[in-house]
Scaffold this motif. Structure first.
Motif, short mmCIF file in Angstrom:
data_model
loop_
_atom_site.label_atom_id
_atom_site.label_comp_id
_atom_site.label_asym_id
_atom_site.label_seq_id
_atom_site.Cartn_x
_atom_site.Cartn_y
_atom_site.Cartn_z
N ASP A 43 7.24 10.11 -11.22
CA ASP A 43 8.08 11.30 -11.41
C ASP A 43 7.33 12.55 -10.99
OD1 ASP A 43 6.32 11.96 -13.48
OD2 ASP A 43 7.65 11.24 -15.06
N ARG A 44 8.00 13.69 -11.08
CA ARG A 44 7.42 14.94 -10.60
C ARG A 44 6.16 15.34 -11.37
NH1 ARG A 44 10.58 18.66 -9.61
NH2 ARG A 44 12.55 17.53 -9.53
N TYR A 45 5.97 14.76 -12.56
CA TYR A 45 4.79 15.08 -13.37
C TYR A 45 3.66 14.07 -13.18
CZ TYR A 45 8.41 17.87 -15.58
OH TYR A 45 9.46 18.74 -15.80
N GLY A 46 3.93 13.02 -12.43
CA GLY A 46 2.92 12.00 -12.18
C GLY A 46 2.61 11.13 -13.37
N LYS A 47 3.51 11.08 -14.35
CA LYS A 47 3.26 10.32 -15.58
C LYS A 47 3.98 8.98 -15.59
CE LYS A 47 0.65 13.33 -17.76
NZ LYS A 47 -0.76 13.02 -18.12
N ASN A 48 5.27 8.98 -15.31
CA ASN A 48 6.08 7.77 -15.39
C ASN A 48 6.48 7.31 -13.99
OD1 ASN A 48 6.22 7.83 -18.33
ND2 ASN A 48 7.58 9.59 -18.06
N GLU A 57 17.09 11.19 -8.14
CA GLU A 57 16.30 11.86 -7.11
C GLU A 57 15.61 13.10 -7.65
OE1 GLU A 57 16.82 13.55 -2.54
OE2 GLU A 57 18.52 12.64 -3.59
N LYS A 58 16.23 13.75 -8.61
CA LYS A 58 15.61 14.95 -9.19
C LYS A 58 14.36 14.58 -9.99
CE LYS A 58 16.70 19.01 -12.00
NZ LYS A 58 17.76 19.70 -12.79
N GLU A 59 14.42 13.44 -10.68
CA GLU A 59 13.28 13.00 -11.48
C GLU A 59 12.19 12.37 -10.62
OE1 GLU A 59 12.34 10.20 -15.41
OE2 GLU A 59 14.36 10.28 -14.55
N PHE A 60 12.60 11.63 -9.58
CA PHE A 60 11.66 10.95 -8.68
C PHE A 60 11.91 11.44 -7.25
CE2 PHE A 60 12.41 8.11 -12.27
CZ PHE A 60 11.12 7.81 -12.68
N PRO A 61 11.49 12.65 -6.93
CA PRO A 61 11.86 13.29 -5.66
C PRO A 61 11.30 12.61 -4.41
CG PRO A 61 10.22 14.60 -6.83
CD PRO A 61 10.67 13.54 -7.77
N GLU A 62 10.22 11.85 -4.54
CA GLU A 62 9.59 11.22 -3.37
C GLU A 62 9.99 9.76 -3.19
OE1 GLU A 62 7.35 12.81 -1.17
OE2 GLU A 62 8.20 14.56 -2.20
N PHE A 63 10.75 9.21 -4.11
CA PHE A 63 11.00 7.77 -4.11
C PHE A 63 11.65 7.30 -2.80
CE2 PHE A 63 13.78 4.12 -4.94
CZ PHE A 63 12.83 3.20 -5.36
N ASN A 64 12.62 8.02 -2.31
CA ASN A 64 13.34 7.60 -1.11
C ASN A 64 12.48 7.65 0.16
OD1 ASN A 64 15.74 7.02 -2.45
ND2 ASN A 64 16.46 9.14 -2.30
N LYS A 65 11.31 8.27 0.07
CA LYS A 65 10.42 8.35 1.22
C LYS A 65 9.37 7.23 1.22
CE LYS A 65 10.76 13.41 1.13
NZ LYS A 65 9.99 14.68 0.97
N ALA A 66 9.37 6.42 0.18
CA ALA A 66 8.34 5.39 0.03
C ALA A 66 8.51 4.28 1.07
CB ALA A 66 8.38 4.79 -1.38
N MET A 67 7.38 3.77 1.56
CA MET A 67 7.37 2.66 2.51
C MET A 67 7.02 1.38 1.75
SD MET A 67 8.07 4.03 5.44
CE MET A 67 7.53 2.79 6.61
N TRP A 68 7.88 0.36 1.88
CA TRP A 68 7.72 -0.87 1.11
C TRP A 68 7.40 -2.05 2.03
CZ3 TRP A 68 8.05 -0.68 -4.20
CH2 TRP A 68 8.59 0.50 -4.75
N SER A 69 6.73 -3.03 1.47
CA SER A 69 6.52 -4.32 2.15
C SER A 69 7.20 -5.39 1.31
CB SER A 69 5.02 -4.64 2.27
OG SER A 69 4.35 -3.65 3.00
#
Length: 379
Positions: free
Chosen positions: A127-132, A143-155
Protein backbone atom coordinates in the motif's frame (compact mmCIF):
# COMPACT_ATOMS: atom_id res chain seq x y z
CA UNK A 1 12.70 -20.85 -10.85
CA UNK A 2 13.78 -24.35 -11.74
CA UNK A 3 11.94 -27.60 -12.18
CA UNK A 4 13.38 -31.04 -11.64
CA UNK A 5 11.90 -34.52 -11.85
CA UNK A 6 11.40 -36.32 -8.55
CA UNK A 7 9.29 -39.11 -7.07
CA UNK A 8 8.73 -40.89 -10.39
CA UNK A 9 7.32 -44.30 -9.66
CA UNK A 10 7.32 -43.64 -5.93
CA UNK A 11 3.83 -45.03 -5.31
CA UNK A 12 4.73 -45.92 -1.74
CA UNK A 13 5.27 -42.28 -0.87
CA UNK A 14 1.97 -41.23 -2.41
CA UNK A 15 0.09 -43.97 -0.60
CA UNK A 16 1.70 -43.08 2.72
CA UNK A 17 0.60 -39.46 2.84
CA UNK A 18 -2.74 -39.68 1.02
CA UNK A 19 -5.84 -39.39 3.17
CA UNK A 20 -9.21 -37.71 2.85
CA UNK A 21 -9.40 -34.01 3.69
CA UNK A 22 -12.34 -31.78 4.56
CA UNK A 23 -13.24 -29.07 2.09
CA UNK A 24 -11.23 -25.95 2.76
CA UNK A 25 -10.42 -22.64 1.14
CA UNK A 26 -6.72 -23.20 1.81
CA UNK A 27 -4.20 -26.00 1.60
CA UNK A 28 -3.57 -28.09 4.70
CA UNK A 29 -0.02 -28.69 5.89
CA UNK A 30 1.54 -30.98 8.45
CA UNK A 31 5.05 -31.90 9.55
CA UNK A 32 5.53 -35.64 10.10
CA UNK A 33 9.31 -35.77 10.26
CA UNK A 34 9.66 -35.38 14.03
CA UNK A 35 6.75 -37.72 14.74
CA UNK A 36 8.11 -40.55 12.57
CA UNK A 37 11.91 -40.03 12.59
CA UNK A 38 12.71 -43.59 11.48
CA UNK A 39 10.50 -43.49 8.40
CA UNK A 40 12.51 -42.36 5.37
CA UNK A 41 9.77 -41.16 3.05
CA UNK A 42 12.07 -39.50 0.51
CA UNK A 43 15.57 -38.10 0.00
CA UNK A 44 16.25 -34.38 -0.32
CA UNK A 45 17.68 -33.57 -3.79
CA UNK A 46 21.42 -32.92 -3.59
CA UNK A 47 21.19 -29.28 -4.68
CA UNK A 48 18.91 -28.51 -1.69
CA UNK A 49 21.01 -30.31 0.95
CA UNK A 50 22.87 -27.26 2.29
CA UNK A 51 20.08 -26.57 4.78
CA UNK A 52 21.26 -24.84 7.95
CA UNK A 53 17.77 -24.15 9.26
CA UNK A 54 16.55 -27.74 9.48
CA UNK A 55 19.95 -29.14 10.46
CA UNK A 56 19.82 -26.76 13.41
CA UNK A 57 16.24 -27.59 14.33
CA UNK A 58 17.05 -31.30 14.34
CA UNK A 59 19.29 -30.58 17.33
CA UNK A 60 18.18 -27.28 18.91
CA UNK A 61 15.18 -25.04 19.44
CA UNK A 62 15.36 -21.85 17.43
CA UNK A 63 13.74 -19.67 20.09
CA UNK A 64 14.79 -19.85 23.74
CA UNK A 65 12.78 -18.03 26.37
CA UNK A 66 12.87 -18.74 30.11
CA UNK A 67 9.36 -17.31 30.47
CA UNK A 68 7.85 -20.02 28.29
CA UNK A 69 7.65 -23.78 28.04
CA UNK A 70 10.03 -24.30 25.13
CA UNK A 71 8.59 -27.64 24.16
CA UNK A 72 5.01 -26.50 23.71
CA UNK A 73 5.05 -22.79 22.95
CA UNK A 74 3.64 -21.38 19.76
CA UNK A 75 6.95 -19.90 18.59
CA UNK A 76 9.20 -22.96 18.60
CA UNK A 77 8.78 -25.02 15.45
CA UNK A 78 9.88 -28.64 15.12
CA UNK A 79 11.30 -27.97 11.65
CA UNK A 80 10.42 -26.38 8.33
CA UNK A 81 9.80 -29.54 6.33
CA UNK A 82 6.16 -29.92 5.39
CA UNK A 83 3.66 -32.09 3.59
CA UNK A 84 1.05 -29.90 1.89
CA UNK A 85 -2.26 -31.40 0.83
CA UNK A 86 -5.14 -29.56 -0.76
CA UNK A 87 -8.10 -30.45 -2.98
CA UNK A 88 -8.73 -28.79 -6.30
CA UNK A 89 -9.52 -25.10 -5.96
CA UNK A 90 -7.59 -24.49 -2.73
CA UNK A 91 -4.91 -21.83 -2.74
CA UNK A 92 -2.25 -20.01 -0.75
CA UNK A 93 -2.46 -16.20 -0.56
CA UNK A 94 0.35 -13.96 -1.75
CA UNK A 95 3.33 -14.13 0.63
CA UNK A 96 7.10 -14.29 0.97
CA UNK A 97 8.53 -17.28 2.81
CA UNK A 98 9.36 -17.42 6.51
CA UNK A 99 12.69 -15.77 7.46
CA UNK A 100 12.97 -14.83 3.75
CA UNK A 101 14.32 -18.34 3.32
CA UNK A 102 14.67 -20.32 0.14
CA UNK A 103 11.99 -22.92 -0.44
CA UNK A 104 11.44 -25.88 -2.69
CA UNK A 105 8.16 -27.59 -3.42
CA UNK A 106 7.94 -31.04 -5.02
CA UNK A 107 4.61 -32.19 -6.43
CA UNK A 108 4.01 -35.83 -5.56
CA UNK A 109 0.72 -35.65 -7.44
CA UNK A 110 -1.57 -32.97 -8.83
CA UNK A 111 -0.94 -29.66 -10.60
CA UNK A 112 -0.24 -26.18 -9.25
CA UNK A 113 -0.27 -22.73 -10.77
CA UNK A 114 2.38 -20.36 -9.36
CA UNK A 115 2.48 -16.60 -9.66
CA UNK A 116 5.73 -14.82 -8.70
CA UNK A 117 6.94 -11.26 -8.29
CA UNK A 118 10.65 -10.51 -7.93
CA UNK A 119 12.21 -8.53 -5.06
CA UNK A 120 12.87 -5.61 -7.41
CA UNK A 121 9.14 -5.40 -8.18
CA UNK A 122 7.59 -6.35 -4.84
CA UNK A 123 7.29 -2.75 -3.58
CA UNK A 124 4.43 -2.42 -6.07
CA UNK A 125 2.24 -4.90 -4.16
CA UNK A 126 2.36 -2.79 -0.98
CA UNK A 127 0.00 0.00 0.00
CA UNK A 128 0.96 3.66 -0.15
CA UNK A 129 2.42 3.43 3.38
CA UNK A 130 4.55 0.38 2.62
CA UNK A 131 3.00 -1.58 5.48
CA UNK A 132 0.40 -3.97 4.04
CA UNK A 133 0.55 -5.94 0.82
CA UNK A 134 -2.08 -7.44 -1.47
CA UNK A 135 -3.71 -10.59 -0.08
CA UNK A 136 -5.14 -12.04 -3.30
CA UNK A 137 -3.75 -11.04 -6.68
CA UNK A 138 -7.09 -11.94 -8.29
CA UNK A 139 -9.23 -10.13 -5.75
CA UNK A 140 -10.65 -6.62 -5.98
CA UNK A 141 -7.59 -4.40 -5.58
CA UNK A 142 -8.26 -0.81 -4.59
CA UNK A 143 -6.12 1.35 -6.87
CA UNK A 144 -6.18 4.20 -4.37
CA UNK A 145 -4.85 1.94 -1.61
CA UNK A 146 -2.36 0.08 -3.84
CA UNK A 147 -1.43 2.69 -6.49
CA UNK A 148 1.48 0.73 -8.01
CA UNK A 149 -0.14 -2.70 -8.19
CA UNK A 150 -1.25 -2.49 -11.82
CA UNK A 151 2.32 -1.67 -12.87
CA UNK A 152 3.80 -4.83 -11.32
CA UNK A 153 5.56 -7.36 -13.56
CA UNK A 154 4.68 -10.98 -12.75
CA UNK A 155 6.13 -14.37 -13.64
CA UNK A 156 3.97 -17.47 -13.81
CA UNK A 157 4.64 -21.19 -13.84
CA UNK A 158 2.60 -24.37 -14.16
CA UNK A 159 3.93 -27.15 -11.94
CA UNK A 160 3.07 -30.70 -12.97
CA UNK A 161 3.30 -33.90 -10.96
CA UNK A 162 6.91 -35.06 -10.35
CA UNK A 163 8.33 -31.54 -10.70
CA UNK A 164 10.06 -29.27 -8.19
CA UNK A 165 9.77 -25.51 -7.93
CA UNK A 166 12.60 -23.56 -6.30
CA UNK A 167 11.65 -20.19 -4.80
CA UNK A 168 14.54 -17.76 -4.17
CA UNK A 169 14.63 -15.51 -1.12
CA UNK A 170 12.33 -12.51 -1.19
CA UNK A 171 10.14 -13.62 -4.11
CA UNK A 172 6.47 -13.15 -3.16
CA UNK A 173 4.24 -15.83 -4.63
CA UNK A 174 0.65 -17.04 -4.74
CA UNK A 175 -0.18 -20.69 -5.43
CA UNK A 176 -3.36 -22.39 -6.69
CA UNK A 177 -4.10 -26.12 -6.71
CA UNK A 178 -5.58 -26.95 -10.12
CA UNK A 179 -6.14 -30.56 -9.07
CA UNK A 180 -6.15 -32.50 -5.81
CA UNK A 181 -2.52 -32.02 -4.87
CA UNK A 182 0.09 -33.41 -2.48
CA UNK A 183 3.51 -31.80 -2.25
CA UNK A 184 6.68 -31.89 -0.16
CA UNK A 185 7.99 -28.47 0.89
CA UNK A 186 11.14 -27.31 2.67
CA UNK A 187 12.08 -23.83 3.82
CA UNK A 188 15.79 -23.38 4.41
CA UNK A 189 18.68 -20.96 4.47
CA UNK A 190 22.46 -21.19 4.44
CA UNK A 191 25.46 -18.93 3.89
CA UNK A 192 24.16 -17.71 0.54
CA UNK A 193 20.97 -16.11 1.85
CA UNK A 194 21.96 -15.49 5.47
CA UNK A 195 21.89 -11.74 4.81
CA UNK A 196 18.21 -11.99 3.81
CA UNK A 197 17.40 -13.48 7.21
CA UNK A 198 19.31 -10.76 9.02
CA UNK A 199 17.72 -7.95 7.01
CA UNK A 200 14.23 -9.24 7.79
CA UNK A 201 15.00 -9.59 11.50
CA UNK A 202 16.45 -6.08 11.61
CA UNK A 203 13.43 -4.59 9.83
CA UNK A 204 10.99 -6.39 12.11
CA UNK A 205 13.05 -5.41 15.17
CA UNK A 206 12.84 -1.73 14.22
CA UNK A 207 9.07 -2.08 13.81
CA UNK A 208 8.75 -3.92 17.14
CA UNK A 209 10.44 -0.99 18.87
CA UNK A 210 8.27 1.57 17.09
CA UNK A 211 5.06 -0.14 18.20
CA UNK A 212 5.89 0.24 21.90
CA UNK A 213 8.13 3.31 21.79
CA UNK A 214 5.70 5.24 23.99
CA UNK A 215 6.49 3.01 27.00
CA UNK A 216 10.29 3.09 26.68
CA UNK A 217 10.80 5.67 29.44
CA UNK A 218 8.54 3.93 31.94
CA UNK A 219 9.45 0.31 31.22
CA UNK A 220 12.55 -1.30 32.71
CA UNK A 221 12.26 -4.28 30.38
CA UNK A 222 11.73 -2.44 27.12
CA UNK A 223 14.33 -4.46 25.20
CA UNK A 224 13.08 -7.78 26.57
CA UNK A 225 9.55 -6.93 25.42
CA UNK A 226 10.86 -5.93 21.99
CA UNK A 227 12.67 -9.23 21.62
CA UNK A 228 9.67 -11.18 22.88
CA UNK A 229 7.39 -9.46 20.37
CA UNK A 230 9.94 -9.95 17.59
CA UNK A 231 10.09 -13.69 18.27
CA UNK A 232 6.29 -13.93 18.34
CA UNK A 233 6.02 -12.11 15.01
CA UNK A 234 9.01 -13.46 13.09
CA UNK A 235 9.77 -16.84 14.70
CA UNK A 236 13.00 -15.85 16.44
CA UNK A 237 14.59 -12.72 17.85
CA UNK A 238 18.02 -11.13 17.47
CA UNK A 239 19.50 -13.08 20.36
CA UNK A 240 18.18 -16.38 18.98
CA UNK A 241 19.81 -15.55 15.65
CA UNK A 242 23.08 -14.65 17.35
CA UNK A 243 23.14 -18.02 19.13
CA UNK A 244 22.33 -19.73 15.81
CA UNK A 245 25.28 -17.95 14.15
CA UNK A 246 27.56 -18.75 17.08
CA UNK A 247 26.88 -22.46 16.84
CA UNK A 248 27.33 -22.54 13.07
CA UNK A 249 30.50 -20.44 13.27
CA UNK A 250 31.98 -22.87 15.79
CA UNK A 251 30.87 -25.89 13.76
CA UNK A 252 32.44 -24.51 10.58
CA UNK A 253 35.67 -23.51 12.37
CA UNK A 254 35.93 -26.95 13.96
CA UNK A 255 35.37 -28.60 10.60
CA UNK A 256 37.95 -26.34 8.93
CA UNK A 257 40.52 -27.28 11.58
CA UNK A 258 39.95 -30.95 10.83
CA UNK A 259 40.27 -30.40 7.09
CA UNK A 260 43.27 -28.07 6.98
CA UNK A 261 45.91 -30.82 6.96
CA UNK A 262 44.52 -32.51 3.86
CA UNK A 263 46.20 -31.90 0.48
CA UNK A 264 45.35 -32.38 -3.17
CA UNK A 265 43.86 -29.92 -5.62
CA UNK A 266 40.80 -32.07 -6.25
CA UNK A 267 40.57 -33.87 -2.93
CA UNK A 268 37.25 -33.95 -1.14
CA UNK A 269 38.81 -32.25 1.89
CA UNK A 270 40.15 -29.37 -0.22
CA UNK A 271 36.76 -28.72 -1.81
CA UNK A 272 35.03 -28.95 1.56
CA UNK A 273 37.54 -26.53 3.11
CA UNK A 274 36.78 -23.94 0.41
CA UNK A 275 33.06 -24.35 1.06
CA UNK A 276 33.58 -23.98 4.82
CA UNK A 277 35.65 -20.82 4.30
CA UNK A 278 32.79 -19.37 2.27
CA UNK A 279 30.41 -20.20 5.13
CA UNK A 280 32.65 -18.47 7.67
CA UNK A 281 32.97 -15.35 5.53
CA UNK A 282 29.18 -15.10 5.24
CA UNK A 283 28.73 -15.47 9.00
CA UNK A 284 31.40 -12.83 9.64
CA UNK A 285 29.74 -10.41 7.21
CA UNK A 286 26.41 -10.67 9.01
CA UNK A 287 28.01 -10.57 12.47
CA UNK A 288 29.74 -7.29 11.61
CA UNK A 289 26.35 -5.79 10.76
CA UNK A 290 25.00 -6.85 14.15
CA UNK A 291 27.64 -5.05 16.21
CA UNK A 292 26.11 -1.59 15.90
CA UNK A 293 22.51 -2.66 16.61
CA UNK A 294 20.99 -1.26 19.80
CA UNK A 295 19.95 -4.69 21.08
CA UNK A 296 23.60 -5.72 21.44
CA UNK A 297 24.68 -2.79 23.57
CA UNK A 298 25.92 -3.76 27.02
CA UNK A 299 22.92 -2.09 28.61
CA UNK A 300 20.35 -3.87 26.44
CA UNK A 301 21.81 -7.35 26.75
CA UNK A 302 19.76 -7.49 29.93
CA UNK A 303 16.85 -8.23 27.59
CA UNK A 304 18.49 -11.48 26.54
CA UNK A 305 16.93 -14.61 28.02
CA UNK A 306 19.02 -16.58 30.51
CA UNK A 307 19.33 -19.47 28.06
CA UNK A 308 20.60 -17.31 25.19
CA UNK A 309 22.90 -15.33 27.47
CA UNK A 310 24.55 -18.46 28.83
CA UNK A 311 24.89 -20.05 25.39
CA UNK A 312 26.43 -16.98 23.77
CA UNK A 313 28.87 -16.31 26.61
CA UNK A 314 30.27 -19.80 27.25
CA UNK A 315 31.90 -21.03 24.04
CA UNK A 316 33.48 -24.03 25.73
CA UNK A 317 30.06 -25.05 27.00
CA UNK A 318 28.65 -25.04 23.47
CA UNK A 319 31.42 -27.26 22.14
CA UNK A 320 30.87 -29.79 24.92
CA UNK A 321 27.15 -30.14 24.20
CA UNK A 322 26.05 -33.42 22.67
CA UNK A 323 23.64 -31.45 20.49
CA UNK A 324 26.56 -29.42 19.13
CA UNK A 325 28.43 -32.59 18.22
CA UNK A 326 25.30 -33.88 16.49
CA UNK A 327 25.05 -30.60 14.55
CA UNK A 328 28.73 -30.82 13.58
CA UNK A 329 28.31 -34.40 12.36
CA UNK A 330 25.22 -33.46 10.34
CA UNK A 331 27.01 -30.47 8.79
CA UNK A 332 30.03 -32.64 7.91
CA UNK A 333 27.85 -35.31 6.30
CA UNK A 334 25.97 -32.67 4.31
CA UNK A 335 29.14 -31.02 3.00
CA UNK A 336 30.64 -34.38 2.08
CA UNK A 337 27.57 -35.17 -0.01
CA UNK A 338 27.59 -31.71 -1.62
CA UNK A 339 31.29 -31.65 -2.42
CA UNK A 340 31.65 -35.25 -3.57
CA UNK A 341 29.83 -34.47 -6.80
CA UNK A 342 32.22 -31.60 -7.50
CA UNK A 343 35.26 -33.81 -6.86
CA UNK A 344 33.90 -36.56 -9.12
CA UNK A 345 33.31 -34.03 -11.89
CA UNK A 346 36.82 -32.55 -11.62
CA UNK A 347 38.50 -35.97 -11.61
CA UNK A 348 36.48 -37.14 -14.56
CA UNK A 349 37.36 -34.05 -16.59
CA UNK A 350 41.03 -34.32 -15.65
CA UNK A 351 41.27 -37.97 -16.67
CA UNK A 352 39.35 -37.44 -19.90
CA UNK A 353 41.57 -34.52 -20.88
CA UNK A 354 44.71 -36.56 -20.25
CA UNK A 355 43.32 -39.51 -22.16
CA UNK A 356 42.31 -37.60 -25.28
CA UNK A 357 45.51 -35.56 -25.40
CA UNK A 358 47.41 -38.78 -26.03
CA UNK A 359 47.58 -40.21 -29.55
CA UNK A 360 48.46 -43.65 -28.26
CA UNK A 361 45.78 -46.35 -28.30
CA UNK A 362 47.60 -47.95 -25.38
CA UNK A 363 47.46 -44.70 -23.39
CA UNK A 364 43.74 -44.35 -24.03
CA UNK A 365 43.16 -47.86 -22.75
CA UNK A 366 45.28 -47.30 -19.63
CA UNK A 367 43.65 -43.96 -18.80
CA UNK A 368 40.23 -45.51 -19.33
CA UNK A 369 41.07 -48.21 -16.79
CA UNK A 370 42.43 -45.59 -14.38
CA UNK A 371 39.23 -43.60 -14.71
CA UNK A 372 37.06 -46.63 -13.96
CA UNK A 373 39.14 -47.57 -10.91
CA UNK A 374 39.32 -44.00 -9.58
CA UNK A 375 35.64 -43.19 -9.96
CA UNK A 376 34.74 -46.62 -8.65
CA UNK A 377 36.72 -45.98 -5.48
CA UNK A 378 34.84 -42.72 -4.89
CA UNK A 379 31.39 -44.27 -5.19
Amino acid sequence: MITKSLFKGNDKMVAYICFSLPASSFSFSCSQFQEYPNYVAYSTPSFFLDDWLNLYLDNHYLHLDSDMNQYKNEISCADYRFVYMGPKGTWTPLHADVFRSYSWSANVCGRKYWLFISPSECHKIFDRYGKNYVYDVYGDICEKEFPEFNKAMWSECMQESNEIIFVPSGWYHQVHNLEDTISINHNWFNSHNLSWVWNLLLKDYVEAKEYIEDIREICNEFERICQRNLAANTGMNLYDFFVFLTRFALANLTLLRDLCNENGAYSLSRVMANHVLSNIRAIRSVALCMVSVEAFSEENLSGCSEENLSVSSVIKGIMEEQNFHDLLCALTTTLEALCQGHVDHCLENMLEEAMYQSNSIWSKKVFGQMKERKLGSLS
